[in-house]
Design a protein around this motif. Structure first.
Motif, PDB file in Angstrom:
ATOM      1  N   MET A 286       0.866  -0.967   0.341  1.00 55.64           N
ATOM      2  CA  MET A 286       0.103   0.120  -0.011  1.00 55.64           C
ATOM      3  C   MET A 286       1.256   1.030  -0.660  1.00 55.64           C
ATOM      4  SD  MET A 286      -3.074   0.829   2.978  1.00 55.64           S
ATOM      5  CE  MET A 286      -3.653  -0.924   2.462  1.00 55.64           C
ATOM      6  N   MET A 287       0.203   2.173  -0.737  1.00 56.08           N
ATOM      7  CA  MET A 287       0.897   3.701  -0.789  1.00 56.08           C
ATOM      8  C   MET A 287       0.678   4.827   0.318  1.00 56.08           C
ATOM      9  SD  MET A 287       1.380   4.273  -4.705  1.00 56.08           S
ATOM     10  CE  MET A 287      -0.175   3.718  -5.417  1.00 56.08           C
ATOM     11  N   ILE A 288       1.377   5.471   0.462  1.00 55.26           N
ATOM     12  CA  ILE A 288       0.719   6.733   1.557  1.00 55.26           C
ATOM     13  C   ILE A 288       1.372   7.734   0.632  1.00 55.26           C
ATOM     14  CG2 ILE A 288       1.239   7.935   3.723  1.00 55.26           C
ATOM     15  CD1 ILE A 288       2.078   5.389   4.874  1.00 55.26           C
ATOM     16  N   ILE A 289       0.198   8.530   0.115  1.00 53.59           N
ATOM     17  CA  ILE A 289       0.814   9.541  -0.486  1.00 53.59           C
ATOM     18  C   ILE A 289       0.026  10.807  -0.323  1.00 53.59           C
ATOM     19  CG2 ILE A 289      -0.632  10.218  -2.911  1.00 53.59           C
ATOM     20  CD1 ILE A 289      -1.108   7.682  -3.787  1.00 53.59           C
ATOM     21  N   ASP A 290       0.895  11.981  -0.705  1.00 58.26           N
ATOM     22  CA  ASP A 290       0.519  13.858   0.020  1.00 58.26           C
ATOM     23  C   ASP A 290      -0.129  13.847  -1.525  1.00 58.26           C
ATOM     24  OD1 ASP A 290       0.459  15.966   0.042  1.00 58.26           O
ATOM     25  OD2 ASP A 290       2.504  16.283   0.241  1.00 58.26           O
ATOM     26  N   PRO A 291      -1.989  14.320  -0.862  1.00 59.47           N
ATOM     27  CA  PRO A 291      -2.862  14.905  -1.732  1.00 59.47           C
ATOM     28  C   PRO A 291      -2.888  16.445  -2.303  1.00 59.47           C
ATOM     29  CG  PRO A 291      -3.653  15.093   0.635  1.00 59.47           C
ATOM     30  CD  PRO A 291      -2.000  13.936   0.558  1.00 59.47           C
ATOM     31  N   LYS A 292      -1.611  16.754  -1.887  1.00 57.21           N
ATOM     32  CA  LYS A 292      -1.549  18.217  -2.336  1.00 57.21           C
ATOM     33  C   LYS A 292      -0.293  18.193  -2.910  1.00 57.21           C
ATOM     34  CE  LYS A 292      -2.380  20.481   2.217  1.00 57.21           C
ATOM     35  NZ  LYS A 292      -1.564  21.697   2.890  1.00 57.21           N
ATOM     36  N   THR A 293       0.789  17.242  -3.004  1.00 58.61           N
ATOM     37  CA  THR A 293       1.609  17.230  -4.554  1.00 58.61           C
ATOM     38  C   THR A 293       2.025  15.738  -5.215  1.00 58.61           C
ATOM     39  OG1 THR A 293       3.491  15.996  -2.655  1.00 58.61           O
ATOM     40  CG2 THR A 293       3.356  18.931  -2.982  1.00 58.61           C
ATOM     41  N   GLY A 294       1.054  14.786  -4.841  1.00 55.70           N
ATOM     42  CA  GLY A 294       1.412  13.326  -5.220  1.00 55.70           C
ATOM     43  C   GLY A 294       2.209  12.117  -5.083  1.00 55.70           C
ATOM     44  N   ALA A 295       3.592  13.222  -3.920  1.00 56.89           N
ATOM     45  CA  ALA A 295       4.589  12.873  -3.700  1.00 56.89           C
ATOM     46  C   ALA A 295       4.024  11.062  -2.976  1.00 56.89           C
ATOM     47  CB  ALA A 295       5.123  13.679  -2.948  1.00 56.89           C
ATOM     48  N   ILE A 296       4.819  10.304  -3.050  1.00 58.41           N
ATOM     49  CA  ILE A 296       4.453   8.658  -2.512  1.00 58.41           C
ATOM     50  C   ILE A 296       5.297   8.786  -1.498  1.00 58.41           C
ATOM     51  CG2 ILE A 296       4.642   6.237  -2.572  1.00 58.41           C
ATOM     52  CD1 ILE A 296       3.862   6.821  -5.172  1.00 58.41           C
ATOM     53  N   GLU A 297       4.712   8.644   0.220  1.00 63.80           N
ATOM     54  CA  GLU A 297       6.298   9.418   1.113  1.00 63.80           C
ATOM     55  C   GLU A 297       6.349   8.354   1.901  1.00 63.80           C
ATOM     56  OE1 GLU A 297       3.751  14.050   2.235  1.00 63.80           O
ATOM     57  OE2 GLU A 297       3.983  12.366   3.579  1.00 63.80           O
ATOM     58  N   GLY A 298       5.225   6.911   1.577  1.00 69.40           N
ATOM     59  CA  GLY A 298       5.493   5.945   2.377  1.00 69.40           C
ATOM     60  C   GLY A 298       4.775   4.500   1.351  1.00 69.40           C
ATOM     61  N   VAL A 299       5.428   3.880   1.811  1.00 68.95           N
ATOM     62  CA  VAL A 299       5.169   2.363   1.597  1.00 68.95           C
ATOM     63  C   VAL A 299       4.771   1.287   2.450  1.00 68.95           C
ATOM     64  CG1 VAL A 299       5.367   0.291  -0.209  1.00 68.95           C
ATOM     65  CG2 VAL A 299       5.530   2.866  -0.777  1.00 68.95           C
ATOM     66  N   ILE A 300       3.803   0.411   2.280  1.00 71.01           N
ATOM     67  CA  ILE A 300       3.239  -0.877   3.498  1.00 71.01           C
ATOM     68  C   ILE A 300       3.547  -1.741   2.768  1.00 71.01           C
ATOM     69  CG2 ILE A 300       2.110  -0.943   5.361  1.00 71.01           C
ATOM     70  CD1 ILE A 300       0.569   1.761   5.022  1.00 71.01           C
ATOM     71  N   ASN A 301       4.275  -2.472   3.434  1.00 67.95           N
ATOM     72  CA  ASN A 301       4.710  -3.747   2.613  1.00 67.95           C
ATOM     73  C   ASN A 301       3.874  -5.233   3.388  1.00 67.95           C
ATOM     74  OD1 ASN A 301       5.566  -7.145   1.948  1.00 67.95           O
ATOM     75  ND2 ASN A 301       7.406  -6.668   2.780  1.00 67.95           N
ATOM     76  N   PHE A 302       2.885  -5.593   3.065  1.00 68.04           N
ATOM     77  CA  PHE A 302       1.729  -6.031   3.740  1.00 68.04           C
ATOM     78  C   PHE A 302       2.360  -7.493   3.174  1.00 68.04           C
ATOM     79  CE2 PHE A 302      -1.041  -2.549   4.301  1.00 68.04           C
ATOM     80  CZ  PHE A 302      -1.507  -2.495   5.581  1.00 68.04           C
ATOM     81  N   GLY A 303       3.107  -8.094   3.168  1.00 69.16           N
ATOM     82  CA  GLY A 303       3.367  -9.613   2.868  1.00 69.16           C
ATOM     83  C   GLY A 303       3.691 -10.507   3.950  1.00 69.16           C
ATOM     84  N   GLY A 304       2.632 -11.794   3.465  1.00 69.73           N
ATOM     85  CA  GLY A 304       2.230 -12.529   4.511  1.00 69.73           C
ATOM     86  C   GLY A 304       1.144 -12.912   4.970  1.00 69.73           C
TER      87      GLY A 304
END
Length: 348
Positions: A286-304
Motif C-alpha cells: 500500500m502507498m501513502i500519498i501526499d494529496p497536495k503534491t502527489g508524492a508517494i511518501e511511504g510504502v507499506i509491505n503487507f507481505g504474508g
C-alpha cells in the motif's frame, strides 16, 4: 519583361512568407543541463535556448505551470506545487516577433518513500465470495463494494457489522456494472463502476439509489475516498482526480510519483490523517500519498497477510482498506478473502 518581374515578386513574397511562418521548433529549442528530462522538485538546473537559425534574440522568458521562472546565472529552480508530467515553456522574443517553444519534463519527489510494515491487532470474519473493491467505515458500520469477475455474479453494495459479518443491508448492481470503489460523504454513498463510465449515488441509511453521474476525462473507475471537502478518484493511471463533492465533476488531479519515477498502480483508496492510503494494484502493498503534491511518501509491505486466509480457487490479491476513526486503526482485506484484519502500521 512584365512576366519575369511578376515571377520575381511572387517568389520573393513566398520566400518571405515561408520564413515568417516557420515553425517555432525549427527556430529554437529548450536545452536542459545534462540533456535530462526527469528532475526532483526544487532542483536547480541549467537552461538555455538553442538558436537553430541564428536569429537575433531580444529576450527569453521561461514558464512552468504558467508561472514565470526566475533565471539566475543560467539556472532555474523547478519548484512546483504538484508533481508529475509538465510542459516547460519558453517565450522567445526575436527580431520583431515572438514565439513559444515547449519541452516535456517530469518533476519527481525530493525524497524516497519510507518503508512500513504491519502488526495484526485483531481478525474478523469476511465473506469469501466478496470480490472487494471498496471499503469504508461510518462509525462501527463497514460499507463494502464488490466487483463481479468473469460475470459469475452481480456486483453488490452492502453495509455490515465488521465484528460478526452480519449484513445490515445489501443491494445488487445490474450485471452489466462491475462495482468498484466507494466513499461516504454528506449522508451519501458514492460508488464507482469500472468501465461503464458511470457512478451511482445512494442514501447512506437505506442504500436507496438516488442518482447517477458520468465520468469526465478519467475513463475508468477504480478507487474513491474523501477528506470531507474533496473526493479523490483513481482511474488506473498515474492520476488521482479531485472531484467536487456536490456535482462530482472532475476539477483537477495529482500524479503519484516517487523520487525516481511516476507510478500508475493506485487502486482502492482511503483518506486518513491527512494522507491518501492506496492499495497497489496486484501487489501485497500500500502507498501513502501526499494529496497536495502527489508524492508517494511511504510504502507499506503487507507481505504474508494473504497466507493467513483460507486458500481456495478464487482467493485473490490484497484489496480493501478502511480507517476506523474511533480506534485509530486500519482494516484491510482482499478479493475473496475470508478474513478482515485490523492492523497497526509501523515504520520499519
Amino acid at each position: 519583361m512584365r512576366i519575369p518581374i511578376v515571377l520575381f515578386l511572387l517568389t520573393t513574397f513566398l520566400v518571405d512568407s515561408c520564413g515568417h511562418s516557420e515553425k517555432p521548433a525549427n527556430l529554437f529549442e529548450i536545452q536542459l543541463e545534462g540533456r535530462k528530462k526527469q528532475f526532483q522538485n526544487g532542483q536547480n538546473i541549467g537552461i538555455a535556448i538553442k538558436n537553430k537559425k541564428e536569429k537575433d534574440i531580444k529576450k527569453v522568458t521561461y514558464f512552468l505551470d504558467n508561472k514565470e521562472l526566475d533565471v539566475e546565472n543560467g539556472k532555474i529552480s523547478l519548484d512546483v506545487a504538484t508533481l508529475g508530467s509538465k510542459r516547460l515553456k519558453a517565450k522567445v522574443d526575436y527580431e520583431e516577433r515572438s514565439v513559444e517553444v515547449e519541452k516535456k519534463v517530469r518533476i519527481l519527489a525530493k525524497n524516497p518513500p519510507e518503508v512500513y510494515t504491519y502488526r495484526i491487532l485483531n481478525t474478523y470474519p469476511h465473506d469469501k465470495k466478496a470480490f472487494t473493491q471498496g471499503l469504508e467505515f461510518h462509525g462501527d458500520t463497514l460499507f463494502e463494494s464488490t466487483g463481479n469477475p468473469n460475470n459469475a455474479s452481480k456486483s453488490i453494495l452492502r453495509k455490515f457489522n465488521f465484528e460478526t459479518g452480519e449484513i445490515y443491508k445489501e443491494i445488487d448492481l445490474d450485471k452489466s456494472d462491475f462495482g468498484e470503489g466507494l466513499t461516504l460523504i454528506n449522508g451519501k454513498v458514492i460508488q464507482l463502476t469500472w468501465r461503464s463510465g458511470i457512478g451511482y449515488i445512494y442514501n447512506q441509511s437505506n442504500l436507496e439509489k438516488t442518482a447517477s453521474f458520468s465520468y469526465g476525462k478519467s475513463k475508468e473507475g477504480w478507487g474513491l475516498c474523501n477528506d470531507g471537502k474533496i473526493i479523490y478518484k483513481s482511474d488506473g493511471t498515474e492520476k488521482i482526480w479531485k472531484l467536487d463533492p456536490e456535482t462530482l465533476a472532475e476539477q483537477s488531479y495529482i500524479e503519484t510519483v516517487t523520487n525516481k519515477s511516476i507510478f500508475n498502480k493506485a487502486n482502492e483508496l482511503e483518506y486518513a490523517n491527512g494522507k491518501i492510503y492506496a492499495n497497489v494494484w496486484q501487489k501485497e502493498s500500500m502507498m501513502i500519498i501526499d494529496p497536495k503534491t502527489g508524492a508517494i511518501e511511504g510504502v507499506i509491505n503487507f507481505g504474508g497477510l494473504k497466507d493467513k486466509v483460507e486458500q481456495h480457487a478464487s482467493v485473490d490479491v490484497l484489496n480493501g482498506v478502511a480507517y476506523h476513526h474511533g480506534r485509530n486503526t486500519f482494516f484491510v482485506t482482499g478479493k475473496n478473502w475470508n478474513k478482515l484484519f485490523e492492523v497497526e502500521i509501523l515504520k520499519k
